[in-house]
Design a protein around this motif. Sequence first.
Motif, PDB file in Angstrom:
ATOM      1  N   PHE A 240      -7.302  -8.263   5.015  1.00 17.67           N
ATOM      2  CA  PHE A 240      -7.038  -7.391   5.572  1.00 17.67           C
ATOM      3  C   PHE A 240      -8.240  -6.736   6.083  1.00 17.67           C
ATOM      4  N   THR A 241      -9.148  -7.287   6.592  1.00 15.42           N
ATOM      5  CA  THR A 241     -10.718  -6.556   6.742  1.00 15.42           C
ATOM      6  C   THR A 241     -10.506  -5.712   8.074  1.00 15.42           C
ATOM      7  N   GLU A 242      -9.512  -5.958   8.775  1.00  8.24           N
ATOM      8  CA  GLU A 242      -9.210  -5.134  10.301  1.00  8.24           C
ATOM      9  C   GLU A 242      -8.029  -4.090   9.608  1.00  8.24           C
ATOM     10  N   PRO A 243      -8.301  -2.934   9.956  1.00  8.89           N
ATOM     11  CA  PRO A 243      -7.390  -1.681   9.583  1.00  8.89           C
ATOM     12  C   PRO A 243      -5.882  -1.880  10.469  1.00  8.89           C
ATOM     13  N   ALA A 244      -5.895  -2.641  11.556  1.00  5.78           N
ATOM     14  CA  ALA A 244      -4.934  -2.657  12.356  1.00  5.78           C
ATOM     15  C   ALA A 244      -3.916  -3.768  11.694  1.00  5.78           C
ATOM     16  N   LYS A 245      -4.583  -4.678  10.779  1.00  7.27           N
ATOM     17  CA  LYS A 245      -3.489  -5.552  10.225  1.00  7.27           C
ATOM     18  C   LYS A 245      -2.787  -4.954   9.144  1.00  7.27           C
ATOM     19  N   LEU A 246      -3.215  -4.013   8.403  1.00  5.87           N
ATOM     20  CA  LEU A 246      -2.263  -3.380   7.512  1.00  5.87           C
ATOM     21  C   LEU A 246      -1.268  -2.346   8.433  1.00  5.87           C
ATOM     22  N   ASP A 247      -1.518  -1.835   9.399  1.00  2.00           N
ATOM     23  CA  ASP A 247      -0.800  -0.835   9.809  1.00  2.00           C
ATOM     24  C   ASP A 247       0.409  -1.945  10.592  1.00  2.00           C
ATOM     25  N   GLN A 248      -0.017  -2.963  11.164  1.00  2.00           N
ATOM     26  CA  GLN A 248       0.945  -3.776  11.703  1.00  2.00           C
ATOM     27  C   GLN A 248       1.880  -4.281  10.585  1.00  2.00           C
ATOM     28  N   PHE A 249       1.513  -4.714   9.121  1.00  2.00           N
ATOM     29  CA  PHE A 249       2.171  -5.171   8.167  1.00  2.00           C
ATOM     30  C   PHE A 249       3.225  -3.945   7.698  1.00  2.00           C
ATOM     31  N   LEU A 250       2.648  -2.586   7.575  1.00  2.00           N
ATOM     32  CA  LEU A 250       3.601  -1.494   6.932  1.00  2.00           C
ATOM     33  C   LEU A 250       4.359  -1.177   8.234  1.00  2.00           C
ATOM     34  N   ASP A 251       4.167  -1.466   9.454  1.00  2.00           N
ATOM     35  CA  ASP A 251       5.474  -1.091  10.439  1.00  2.00           C
ATOM     36  C   ASP A 251       6.634  -2.183  10.244  1.00  2.00           C
ATOM     37  N   LYS A 252       6.199  -3.380   9.873  1.00  2.00           N
ATOM     38  CA  LYS A 252       7.303  -4.386   9.861  1.00  2.00           C
ATOM     39  C   LYS A 252       8.050  -4.134   8.412  1.00  2.00           C
ATOM     40  N   THR A 253       7.462  -3.654   7.348  1.00  2.00           N
ATOM     41  CA  THR A 253       7.973  -3.476   5.980  1.00  2.00           C
ATOM     42  C   THR A 253       8.715  -2.317   5.961  1.00  2.00           C
ATOM     43  N   LYS A 254       8.701  -1.091   6.810  1.00  2.00           N
ATOM     44  CA  LYS A 254       9.571   0.122   6.940  1.00  2.00           C
ATOM     45  C   LYS A 254       9.723   0.739   5.706  1.00  2.00           C
ATOM     46  N   GLY A 255       8.727   0.881   4.871  1.00  3.57           N
ATOM     47  CA  GLY A 255       8.645   1.436   3.596  1.00  3.57           C
ATOM     48  C   GLY A 255       9.671   0.992   2.286  1.00  3.57           C
ATOM     49  N   ILE A 256      10.022  -0.128   2.561  1.00  6.85           N
ATOM     50  CA  ILE A 256      10.966  -0.713   1.515  1.00  6.85           C
ATOM     51  C   ILE A 256       9.971  -1.720   0.501  1.00  6.85           C
ATOM     52  N   PRO A 257       9.938  -1.121  -0.703  1.00  5.46           N
ATOM     53  CA  PRO A 257       9.240  -1.927  -1.886  1.00  5.46           C
ATOM     54  C   PRO A 257       9.443  -3.507  -1.910  1.00  5.46           C
ATOM     55  N   TRP A 258      10.400  -3.650  -1.643  1.00  8.27           N
ATOM     56  CA  TRP A 258      10.707  -5.205  -1.864  1.00  8.27           C
ATOM     57  C   TRP A 258      10.115  -6.080  -0.725  1.00  8.27           C
ATOM     58  N   LEU A 259      10.076  -5.245   0.396  1.00  3.16           N
ATOM     59  CA  LEU A 259       9.571  -6.131   1.632  1.00  3.16           C
ATOM     60  C   LEU A 259       8.249  -5.901   1.384  1.00  3.16           C
ATOM     61  N   ILE A 260       7.629  -4.946   1.029  1.00  2.12           N
ATOM     62  CA  ILE A 260       6.057  -4.671   0.922  1.00  2.12           C
ATOM     63  C   ILE A 260       5.532  -6.086   0.050  1.00  2.12           C
ATOM     64  N   ARG A 261       6.159  -6.280  -1.316  1.00  2.00           N
ATOM     65  CA  ARG A 261       6.025  -7.216  -2.174  1.00  2.00           C
ATOM     66  C   ARG A 261       6.271  -8.655  -1.642  1.00  2.00           C
ATOM     67  N   GLU A 262       7.411  -8.780  -1.056  1.00  2.00           N
ATOM     68  CA  GLU A 262       7.588 -10.002  -0.388  1.00  2.00           C
ATOM     69  C   GLU A 262       6.778 -10.503   0.661  1.00  2.00           C
ATOM     70  N   GLY A 263       6.147  -9.547   1.502  1.00  2.00           N
ATOM     71  CA  GLY A 263       5.319  -9.818   2.643  1.00  2.00           C
ATOM     72  C   GLY A 263       3.893 -10.009   2.038  1.00  2.00           C
ATOM     73  N   MET A 264       3.422  -9.428   0.950  1.00  2.00           N
ATOM     74  CA  MET A 264       2.284  -9.735   0.407  1.00  2.00           C
ATOM     75  C   MET A 264       2.198 -11.196  -0.350  1.00  2.00           C
ATOM     76  N   GLN A 265       3.180 -11.533  -0.756  1.00  2.00           N
ATOM     77  CA  GLN A 265       3.290 -13.122  -1.211  1.00  2.00           C
ATOM     78  C   GLN A 265       3.426 -13.938  -0.189  1.00  2.00           C
ATOM     79  N   PHE A 266       3.990 -13.681   1.124  1.00  2.00           N
ATOM     80  CA  PHE A 266       4.061 -14.604   1.952  1.00  2.00           C
ATOM     81  C   PHE A 266       2.466 -14.718   2.342  1.00  2.00           C
ATOM     82  N   ILE A 267       1.918 -13.514   2.591  1.00  2.00           N
ATOM     83  CA  ILE A 267       0.260 -13.562   3.116  1.00  2.00           C
ATOM     84  C   ILE A 267      -0.630 -14.387   2.157  1.00  2.00           C
ATOM     85  N   GLN A 268      -0.358 -14.253   0.767  1.00  2.00           N
ATOM     86  CA  GLN A 268      -1.210 -14.911  -0.232  1.00  2.00           C
ATOM     87  C   GLN A 268      -0.951 -16.253   0.062  1.00  2.00           C
TER      88      GLN A 268
END
Length: 697
Positions: A548-576
């Motif tokens: 996440f060195t580029e701020p736009a990447k986090l913005d893109q991620f947050l747009d997809k996860t729509k403020g749902i906690p489990w999507l944020i967690r699952e998405g971070m596990q995908f990226i890891q």
Amino acid sequence: MSSIFFSYDPSDADFAQRLITDLRAVEIQVTSRYDEDILPLENIKTLLVMVSPNSMAAEDVQNDIEFAASRHIRIIPIMSQLARPVPTLRTPIVDMSTPKRYRANLPFLIDTLNSDVELIYSSFFRQQTVDNSNAVVGVDLGRYVPVLSAIVAPIANTNGDGPPTQRRHPIHIWQQLASAIPLFDVENAPPFALTRLLPPTLEALKATVNAAPYQVLHLHTYNLNDALVLEDEYGKEAPIYANSLINALIHSQVKVLILVGNLPLEEAETLLEESPVQAIIQLDAQLDEFTTTTFTTHTLLAMGLGKSVQEAYHLALQELAKAEIHIEHQTQLLHLPSVDSVHLDLPSPNERAFHSLIFNGLPPMRGVPLFPEFVGHRRELLELNREIDEDQYRQIALYGPIEVGKTWLAAEYALRFAWRYPDGVLWMRISAQTKSEDVIGQLLALLELPPTTNWNTLREILRERSVLIVLDQLDEWDDPLEVGELADFIARLDHIGGTKVLLTAWGPVQPITYTSGTEENYIEALTEDEARYLAYRYIEYYDINDEFTEPAKLDQFLDKTKGIPWLIREGMQFIQRLGYGNGIEALSDVVDDVADPYERHMSHQINVLSDESFQALRLLQGFSDGFTYRWLKAAIPEFNERILQELLTLDMLNFDGRLYRVPPIIHNYLIQYAALSEEEQAAIDERVIEYLLEEQV
């Protein structure tokens, strides 16, 4: 072959071989990568990790930790020398860094390795505990070195908006400090009495230090302009200045203030001049938890051994420096120029108690889960606290879609405000198999009442008691008769009394949620600030800052996860696991153009399971609560470690450090699409009962 693997750097081989020899002497077989017969990491059940400067810097050790964490393998850190643990090593540390601590902790390590239970503070350290800090008044603190710890974690920014100021969960801060205190039972040192102040308000602080002879005040807080922050009774920020502290401490016996946070110099000098406090040690609030705890405990131990505050302060800095941790510019010692040395009043050797004493400040608690990453729904937490405090509500209902954070919010309330319920907090995770008598039975156990107590008598008792009952995932209860029985019990509770009911569900559940005196709350997705802050927490936890060195990447991620906690967690596990590009693509497969991303995700996860693992997962519905591996084997004989690892890796099963559990979202999906028959449930129940009876024999 042993299923325990010890990861360490070759430079630490002497210590490692000593521990391995001691463990093998009691028939606990441990292997390492330096043995001729190397155990593949895929086959281990427990990873021992050496915590020392060299081992924490070793790439092999870090890789072992990351692998074990990704597979949910039990990790037990062993400290041979003071060193800062790597970021992904977040479990309690077994301190064996001195001969005394090695001898004291070896038996407890052996007990842990011989059990299915993860290392936990309450059982690992020899300490007497008291459920409520008010009981401290009845203890002769003159036999101890008494320390009062106030750890604040306001909901943030007074109105609950914006990212939280306190980055670390107060439970973790407390556990780190409490776990170190019993290790002070060394030769020539008096035992300590450590009390956690709950609630951490100015009024409670004043009342506590006036009622008991505390000599050290440990205040873990942060700054708001020129003020320190405590809490009010609702958990909101309560700025305090030197004059407020002086007023609270003026009649106390507090000599030393250890402050994580900073008073302005002029304010600190005023406190020294006008209160009994003779020395103030300040630590930068931005220091990490390990550093602040290590510094604090070394300072306390040195003072307990008779060193002056000045000597103890410099000795603690020297101990950290040995681990190449230099904080000279992030800490400060202040005392009056007229006072050359400040010493604690220590009990004489013939008057000392035998062991340290820990007061956790909490009432009796049964089943309350801990979610240390809680950052969202702070405004809802404020509102929930206010509603439950009002007498006209008998129960509060939290509604909302799956994984929006209802259980998260309820658990945070139960942990943060348990002090409101001196008779205890009962958490019941509801399942399709739950019976109303199960809830009543757990309530009787919480109150230490005979199991034969009838329900009418219990209701009368609750009129005089203050208890919080949490019914989590109430919508899974599909037996109308059982639901009706409990609804009738709740409806007859005195809503003016101190007993309250908090429940979570997708929506109203008849007839419980139609009981008079019910307040309904609908929980929505996280705000943009909350979602961003939670994402930062997971980026730190999964150590993926480079993605996440580029701020736009986090913005893109947050747009997809729509403020749902489990999507944020699952998405971070995908990226890891997959890297940013492939991780975002996998996340897109879950959420894009799908009306119900939760169902899509669960379907995908279950579809990749082997048939053997899926059938085992189906049967796990039969457990209404957490279970050990031995329970699993007893109830489902075909269950094996390969199935266990597959379910853990795909997040079909969680391990909370003590018990395995089927996550609520998986449990709900299975009930809907792969429910057990009555015969299957009866067979599981029969095997579990047989196992428990055999264990008792």
